[in-house]
Design a protein around this motif. Sequence first.
Motif, PDB file in Angstrom:
ATOM      1  N   PRO A 537      36.651  41.474  38.025  1.00 23.70           N
ATOM      2  CA  PRO A 537      35.656  40.970  38.991  1.00 23.70           C
ATOM      3  C   PRO A 537      36.118  39.793  39.830  1.00 23.70           C
ATOM      4  N   ASN A 538      37.159  39.079  39.402  1.00 27.01           N
ATOM      5  CA  ASN A 538      37.578  37.879  40.134  1.00 27.01           C
ATOM      6  C   ASN A 538      38.871  38.066  40.910  1.00 27.01           C
ATOM      7  N   ASP A 539      39.262  39.315  41.115  1.00 26.29           N
ATOM      8  CA  ASP A 539      40.509  39.574  41.829  1.00 26.29           C
ATOM      9  C   ASP A 539      40.256  39.553  43.340  1.00 26.29           C
ATOM     10  N   HIS A 540      40.769  38.528  44.010  1.00 23.02           N
ATOM     11  CA  HIS A 540      40.472  38.344  45.441  1.00 23.02           C
ATOM     12  C   HIS A 540      41.119  39.424  46.306  1.00 23.02           C
ATOM     13  N   SER A 541      42.284  39.953  45.890  1.00 23.43           N
ATOM     14  CA  SER A 541      42.930  40.997  46.696  1.00 23.43           C
ATOM     15  C   SER A 541      42.105  42.283  46.685  1.00 23.43           C
ATOM     16  N   TYR A 556      28.121  46.115  56.761  1.00 23.23           N
ATOM     17  CA  TYR A 556      28.613  44.811  57.168  1.00 23.23           C
ATOM     18  C   TYR A 556      28.218  43.679  56.223  1.00 23.23           C
ATOM     19  N   LYS A 557      26.984  43.700  55.781  1.00 21.43           N
ATOM     20  CA  LYS A 557      26.491  42.608  54.955  1.00 21.43           C
ATOM     21  C   LYS A 557      27.278  42.511  53.646  1.00 21.43           C
ATOM     22  N   GLU A 558      27.457  43.647  52.992  1.00 19.28           N
ATOM     23  CA  GLU A 558      28.195  43.660  51.722  1.00 19.28           C
ATOM     24  C   GLU A 558      29.665  43.331  51.944  1.00 19.28           C
ATOM     25  N   SER A 559      30.200  43.838  53.069  1.00 16.21           N
ATOM     26  CA  SER A 559      31.595  43.530  53.404  1.00 16.21           C
ATOM     27  C   SER A 559      31.783  42.034  53.643  1.00 16.21           C
ATOM     28  N   GLU A 560      30.853  41.430  54.369  1.00 15.36           N
ATOM     29  CA  GLU A 560      30.915  39.989  54.641  1.00 15.36           C
ATOM     30  C   GLU A 560      30.928  39.199  53.336  1.00 15.36           C
ATOM     31  N   ALA A 561      30.050  39.584  52.393  1.00 13.04           N
ATOM     32  CA  ALA A 561      29.960  38.862  51.120  1.00 13.04           C
ATOM     33  C   ALA A 561      31.292  38.903  50.374  1.00 13.04           C
ATOM     34  N   LEU A 562      31.944  40.057  50.383  1.00 13.24           N
ATOM     35  CA  LEU A 562      33.228  40.175  49.674  1.00 13.24           C
ATOM     36  C   LEU A 562      34.322  39.373  50.377  1.00 13.24           C
ATOM     37  N   ARG A 565      33.849  35.761  49.456  1.00 11.41           N
ATOM     38  CA  ARG A 565      34.283  35.500  48.079  1.00 11.41           C
ATOM     39  C   ARG A 565      35.807  35.410  47.997  1.00 11.41           C
ATOM     40  N   ALA A 566      36.476  36.316  48.710  1.00  8.16           N
ATOM     41  CA  ALA A 566      37.941  36.305  48.714  1.00  8.16           C
ATOM     42  C   ALA A 566      38.470  35.013  49.349  1.00  8.16           C
ATOM     43  N   ILE A 567      37.824  34.581  50.459  1.00  7.25           N
ATOM     44  CA  ILE A 567      38.240  33.348  51.129  1.00  7.25           C
ATOM     45  C   ILE A 567      37.981  32.132  50.249  1.00  7.25           C
ATOM     46  N   LYS A 568      36.878  32.152  49.515  1.00  2.36           N
ATOM     47  CA  LYS A 568      36.589  31.044  48.610  1.00  2.36           C
ATOM     48  C   LYS A 568      37.668  30.926  47.536  1.00  2.36           C
ATOM     49  N   SER A 575      45.188  36.436  56.616  1.00  3.57           N
ATOM     50  CA  SER A 575      44.656  37.794  56.814  1.00  3.57           C
ATOM     51  C   SER A 575      43.198  37.901  56.387  1.00  3.57           C
ATOM     52  N   TYR A 576      42.783  37.095  55.400  1.00  4.41           N
ATOM     53  CA  TYR A 576      41.386  37.143  54.969  1.00  4.41           C
ATOM     54  C   TYR A 576      40.474  36.680  56.110  1.00  4.41           C
ATOM     55  N   HIS A 577      40.856  35.589  56.757  1.00  4.09           N
ATOM     56  CA  HIS A 577      40.057  35.094  57.891  1.00  4.09           C
ATOM     57  C   HIS A 577      40.149  36.052  59.074  1.00  4.09           C
ATOM     58  N   GLY A 578      41.356  36.607  59.297  1.00  4.02           N
ATOM     59  CA  GLY A 578      41.529  37.504  60.433  1.00  4.02           C
ATOM     60  C   GLY A 578      40.685  38.766  60.308  1.00  4.02           C
ATOM     61  N   ASN A 579      40.660  39.363  59.128  1.00  7.07           N
ATOM     62  CA  ASN A 579      39.873  40.595  58.956  1.00  7.07           C
ATOM     63  C   ASN A 579      38.374  40.326  58.926  1.00  7.07           C
ATOM     64  N   LEU A 580      37.992  39.130  58.404  1.00  2.00           N
ATOM     65  CA  LEU A 580      36.573  38.772  58.481  1.00  2.00           C
ATOM     66  C   LEU A 580      36.162  38.603  59.943  1.00  2.00           C
TER      67      LEU A 580
END
Length: 629
Positions: A537-541, A556-562, A565-568, A575-580
């Motif tokens: 559950p805590n794997d950011h990749s 979109y909403k669920e994707s945004e939440a993930l 979490r990955a950025i946190k 790439s995390y910021h770019g894809n968000l």
Amino acid sequence: MAEWDADLDHIIPSSILPPLWAKLLVGFVSLVCFARSYDGDFVFDDSEAIVNNKVAAVVGCADLLAALFFLLSFLGYCKALRETNKEGTHSTFWVLLSILLGAVAMLCKEQGITVLGLNAVFDILVIGKLNVLELVRKVLHKDRSLENTGMLRTEGLLFRTSLLALGGTGVLYVRWKIMGTGPPAFTEVDNPASFASSMLVRAINYNYYYSLNAWLLLCPWWLCFDWSMGCIPLIKSVGDWRVIALAALWFCLIGLICQALCSEDSHKRRILTLGLGFLIIPFLPASNLFFRVGFVVAERVLYLPSAGYCMLLTFGFGVLSKHTKKKKLIAAFVLGILFINTLRCVIRSGEWRNEEQLFRSALSVCPLNAKVHYNVGKNLADKGNQTAAIRYYREAVRLNPKYVHAMNNLGNILKERNELQEAEELLSLAVQIQPDFAAAWMNLGIVQNSLKRFQAAEQSYRTAIKHRRKYPDCYYNLGRLYADLNRHVDALNAWRNATVLKPEHSLAWNNMVILLDNTGNLAQAEAVGREALELIPNDHSLMFSLANVLGKSQKYKESEALFLRAIKAHPNTASYHGNLAVLYHRWGHLDLAKKHYEISLRLDPMASGTKENYGLLRRKLEQMQKKNV
């Protein structure tokens, strides 16, 4: 029986200090000796024995636990001798308890069983006061009056020794039933002398090993975590100067044994017998006399014999002080020895604080030991110093041209440095020397894959799996090979095998999600991603990969939440910021998209895809501003 109590107290005298003060003093000195290593790392084989071992919490304490139960068994037998004047089962109880404690000592370490032999020797020669010299004389003169030899002096001697013999036989039988008859398989590098074809060469080298052990007790200055792999070159002829050490050892031992068995002084005989019993009997399982052992010298096997050495040393200084008027000089000498050995213990415990200090300390002691160079190299490689690691790995292979683990690790480093040809040669040699070396087969497959020799790589991976059925990393690499060959179904099957064998295999899960995403199987990619996140559950990749899939599915909403979490978890991954930002761009949240594009470009200014998308967003925002105007 009061005489027996007096005898025992005379043989094993009480401390001059009150018992509490004696215990506190010994405890304090022990704490000081090892104070530098209490906050040290787990080093050498601690990783496998303790850190990575899930079935046991006391592993690694075998020698200490064996010594504890060994001594308790001996003290229990002493208690049995004190109780022989009482009627009932008290004496039998203590003998049986001594046997049980000896069995527990054996379960901790095989040499623990030798306490039963020590108890028998103690009973016959020390308590029984058997005078071997007198017995031999009477036998030679065919004198049938053996009563005065002391052989029949102790009541119940035959009964007690019979119990010891039966108990020892029973314990060994149980051990045989549990573990089988065959000893462990050792290689020539573990114990070269035991593989020598000449019996004379074996005998000479075994005795040389005994002399080295004796020297380590006398002067524990040369200490090494491992004495195998050429650390001690074989003596191949009697012309070798090291034969002098054998002569010196046996000159001292024969002198002590003669005094222990034949001295006219009964007290002297008994003290020496007890000291020699503690010195020699616990060492017998490590002597190569009964079976081949897996080491040349092992400092740990001297832990129990050191008790006998201390007895002999104390007795020797006691005798010396009686025959000289310079008692203060003797006392100063004894204190000096204690101080030097305490200092050596402090220094050595400091060397065990971490692997770097431990391994480097062995270089000066055993410069010919390939395993020492290997471990120094491995420690350097773990710290990222590949250049220095290569030097030590090469030296390990030079010292032992069949050292497959050094070849494997060196090949891995060369592979990472893109020196693929030499890496392939080393790994090919390693699997040629040891055909069942699964890790080397897998690494050879990785190198062959990098060289675009796909068929050979697949064969290497398959061979690795044949030798190690449960090998998730190999299945993962096999999946990567199939993905490179566009064999998508085979790749997914290989990665699924990896996750079955190792459910927390993040890379295998991630590659499945990415492959399914890239091939347009969004529903299946989403299902696999959700399954993976339930297990990890805590794997950011995984959060990132699943967020990409959900974004394409317009969730979109669920994707945004993930994404958040990955950025946190990893805020500095561009790439995390770019894809968000791409998600917000699609979603129509243009200000948020602009914000994360800019963060991504600050973290990675060379990301061409992000630059292009950011340019598109800016043009769109400019057009919107013009329309508003």
